[in-house]
Write an enzyme that holds these catalytic residues in place. Structure first.
Site, PDB file in Angstrom:
ATOM      1  N   LYS A  83      25.436 -32.857 -46.858  1.00  0.00           N
ATOM      2  CA  LYS A  83      25.296 -31.728 -47.778  1.00  0.00           C
ATOM      3  C   LYS A  83      26.625 -31.162 -48.259  1.00  0.00           C
ATOM      4  O   LYS A  83      26.719 -30.648 -49.372  1.00  0.00           O
ATOM      5  CB  LYS A  83      24.469 -30.613 -47.113  1.00  0.00           C
ATOM      6  N   GLU A 105      19.634 -22.252 -52.079  1.00  0.00           N
ATOM      7  CA  GLU A 105      18.411 -22.305 -51.282  1.00  0.00           C
ATOM      8  C   GLU A 105      18.706 -23.194 -50.087  1.00  0.00           C
ATOM      9  O   GLU A 105      19.665 -23.962 -50.087  1.00  0.00           O
ATOM     10  CB  GLU A 105      17.276 -22.889 -52.119  1.00  0.00           C
ATOM     11  N   SER A 394      21.981 -39.357 -42.505  1.00  0.00           N
ATOM     12  CA  SER A 394      22.364 -38.251 -43.393  1.00  0.00           C
ATOM     13  C   SER A 394      22.871 -37.038 -42.629  1.00  0.00           C
ATOM     14  O   SER A 394      23.644 -36.241 -43.167  1.00  0.00           O
ATOM     15  CB  SER A 394      21.169 -37.857 -44.266  1.00  0.00           C
TER      16      SER A 394
HETATM   17  C1  LIG Z   1      18.220 -28.382 -50.138  1.00  0.00           C
HETATM   18  C2  LIG Z   1      17.193 -28.367 -49.105  1.00  0.00           C
HETATM   19  C3  LIG Z   1      17.303 -29.488 -48.133  1.00  0.00           C
HETATM   20  C4  LIG Z   1      18.000 -29.452 -46.954  1.00  0.00           C
HETATM   21  N1  LIG Z   1      18.221 -30.571 -46.198  1.00  0.00           N
HETATM   22  C5  LIG Z   1      17.777 -31.725 -46.485  1.00  0.00           C
HETATM   23  C6  LIG Z   1      18.210 -32.901 -45.716  1.00  0.00           C
HETATM   24  C7  LIG Z   1      17.834 -34.187 -46.133  1.00  0.00           C
HETATM   25  C8  LIG Z   1      16.907 -34.404 -47.305  1.00  0.00           C
HETATM   26  O1  LIG Z   1      17.516 -33.945 -48.481  1.00  0.00           O
HETATM   27  P1  LIG Z   1      17.978 -35.007 -49.605  1.00  0.00           P
HETATM   28  O2  LIG Z   1      19.123 -35.759 -49.038  1.00  0.00           O
HETATM   29  O3  LIG Z   1      18.373 -34.162 -50.778  1.00  0.00           O
HETATM   30  O4  LIG Z   1      16.779 -35.885 -49.861  1.00  0.00           O
HETATM   31  C9  LIG Z   1      18.292 -35.303 -45.463  1.00  0.00           C
HETATM   32  N2  LIG Z   1      19.085 -35.186 -44.366  1.00  0.00           N
HETATM   33  C10 LIG Z   1      19.455 -33.963 -43.920  1.00  0.00           C
HETATM   34  C11 LIG Z   1      20.332 -33.887 -42.709  1.00  0.00           C
HETATM   35  C12 LIG Z   1      19.026 -32.785 -44.575  1.00  0.00           C
HETATM   36  O5  LIG Z   1      19.399 -31.583 -44.102  1.00  0.00           O
HETATM   37  C13 LIG Z   1      18.633 -28.243 -46.410  1.00  0.00           C
HETATM   38  O6  LIG Z   1      18.437 -27.132 -46.897  1.00  0.00           O
HETATM   39  O7  LIG Z   1      19.402 -28.382 -45.451  1.00  0.00           O
END
Ligand SMILES: CC/C=C(/N=C/c1c(COP(=O)(O)O)cnc(C)c1O)C(=O)O
Length: 411
Positions: A83, A105, A394
């Site tokens: 992120k 968000e 991720s």
């Molecule tokens: C934007 C809302 C999604 C969130 N997280 C999604 C997330 C995801 C899924 O989100 P995407 O990569 O955008 O599909 C995958 N791996 C981890 C570690 C995540 O935290 C958040 O708020 O942290």
């Protein structure tokens, strides 16, 4: 639309000037590197974010599946998930645009944490909107956001998860757009957000494509990533999309030799939750398998695939992982699935929990519950994997330990 039938800008007139301003900034700073914006972004992602992340051979998973399994370690990015790639890029862009405040968000709290960290790092006031349900199940991240100086606004509406958090954040933005940038957390939202987020995340696949050729001497047969909104998915896949070789050798008269061009399969793993059936009466989907079971509709400013009832009512999604618990998905990913370039699939809560335990026990890496869905795919669909596989981890699972221990005790 921006991506075939998908994408576009389905927003109230009031937001159009803001989107125009953002598209202009995207063009100048991201695409044209004006004022050395992308150089500064890359330098800060090295020194503050910890890039590049390793592409690590998973020796015990490779043994278990009798294949070469490489893990792209986005769990090692500062803050514990991919992120930050997007959050740092967008907060830096907000600074270049002269904004005084950022909002975001969050669902799993990883995006909220990343935005709070980037805002602290770049001296930018920050407010995060988070559903009550997600606050309760991702508590460690709420503490981290506050520790980094961000204000966390609980969202009580509806199911208190990602969908409502996005609604609240968009509502704030509509009235504060002059001095506020909305750091959207995934490849969702009206144009240019899906392209902007994809471009900040595309470093994942650019690094992985180079690293796998260095280590294994060729392109991978299969690239696997989990998909919530689709940002780690698009980030991992984007560099490999052109590697759409014809599987069989090309005809002899083809000028560039008779070597069959490599074909890289791209597999997006969504949350299968507890079942793939939509309960029409209750308006409930006990999953978030939007790419596999969704239908076309507009959500959060874009035409995309989403989980909706026959009357167009968005249904409430479910997943054991907050970050995949979303009834929508990015428009570009919807387009790549429609065009056949990306294979949509899903694994259920059980398979994800098993993936969480398996990586922790076999490789000494505690993955996020979101990433655990990609690991569950290796176990559930081993025979569909090629000989050389890249899996995107991720994020890390510290935030999920309580949930996993509770769920494991229940079973
Ligand atoms: C934007 C809302 C999604 C969130 N997280 C999604 C997330 C995801 C899924 O989100 P995407 O990569 O955008 O599909 C995958 N791996 C981890 C570690 C995540 O935290 C958040 O708020 O942290």
């Amino acid at each position: 639309g921006t991506f075939g039938d998908y994408g576009g800008q389905y927003v109230p007139e009031a937001l159009m000037p803001a989107l125009q301003e953002l598209e202009d900034a995207y063009q100048r700073y991201v695409l044209e590197n004006e004022d050395g914006f992308m150089d500064e972004f890359r330098e800060r992602m090295r020194d503050f974010g910890g890039r590049p992340t390793p592409l690590q051979r998973a020796d015990r998973l490779s043994e278990r599946y009798d294949r070469e399994i490489y893990l792209k370690r986005e769990d090692l990015v500062h803050g514990g998930a991919h992120k930050l790639n997007n959050a740092l890029g967008q907060v830096l862009l907000a600074k270049y645009m002269g904004k005084e405040r950022v909002i975001a968000e969050t669902g799993a709290g990883q995006h909220g944490t990343a935005t709070a960290m980037a805002a602290a790092h770049l001296d930018m006031p920050c407010e995060i909107y988070m559903g009550r349900t997600d606050i309760n199940r991702q508590r460690p991240n709420v503490y981290r956001m506050r520790m980094n100086g961000a204000e966390v606004n609980p969202v009580e509406a509806g199911s208190g998860t990602l969908k409502e958090a996005i609604n609240e954040t968009m509502r704030d933005w509509a009235t504060t757009v002059e001095r506020t940038h909305y750091v959207i957390g995934s490849v969702v939202g009206p144009h240019p957000f899906p392209k902007l987020v994809r471009d900040f995340q595309s470093v994942i696949g650019e690094e992985a494509r180079e690293q796998v050729q260095e280590k294994a001497g060729r392109l991978p047969d299969t690239v696997v990533a989990c998909a919530g909104g689709g940002s780690n998915t698009m980030g991992t896949f984007h560099a490999f999309v052109p590697d759409e070789g014809s599987a069989e050798p090309r005809s002899a008269d083809d000028s560039s030799g008779d070597e069959p061009r490599e074909h890289v399969d791209l597999v997006a793993v969504e949350a299968g939750g507890s079942s793939l059936e939509i309960d029409e009466d209750e308006g409930l989907a006990p999953n978030s398998a939007t790419l596999s079971t969704g239908t076309d509709g507009v959500l959060h400013g874009a035409m995309t695939k989403l989980l909706q009832q026959s009357d167009g009512q968005i249904v409430e999604s479910h997943s054991v992982s907050a970050g995949l618990d979303y009834a929508g998905v990015g428009p570009e990913l919807s387009h790549l699935v429609e065009s056949g370039r990306v294979t949509p699939t899903s694994v259920d809560d059980e398979a994800a929990l098993n993936g969480f335990h398996r990586l922790s026990n076999l490789e000494g890496i505690i993955p996020a519950l979101e990433s655990s869905h990609a690991l569950g795919y290796l176990e559930e669909h081993t025979d569909e994997l090629g000989d050389l596989v890249v899996v995107n981890v991720s994020g890390r699972g510290d935030k999920d330990l309580e949930t996993v221990l509770e769920e494991t005790e229940k079973r």
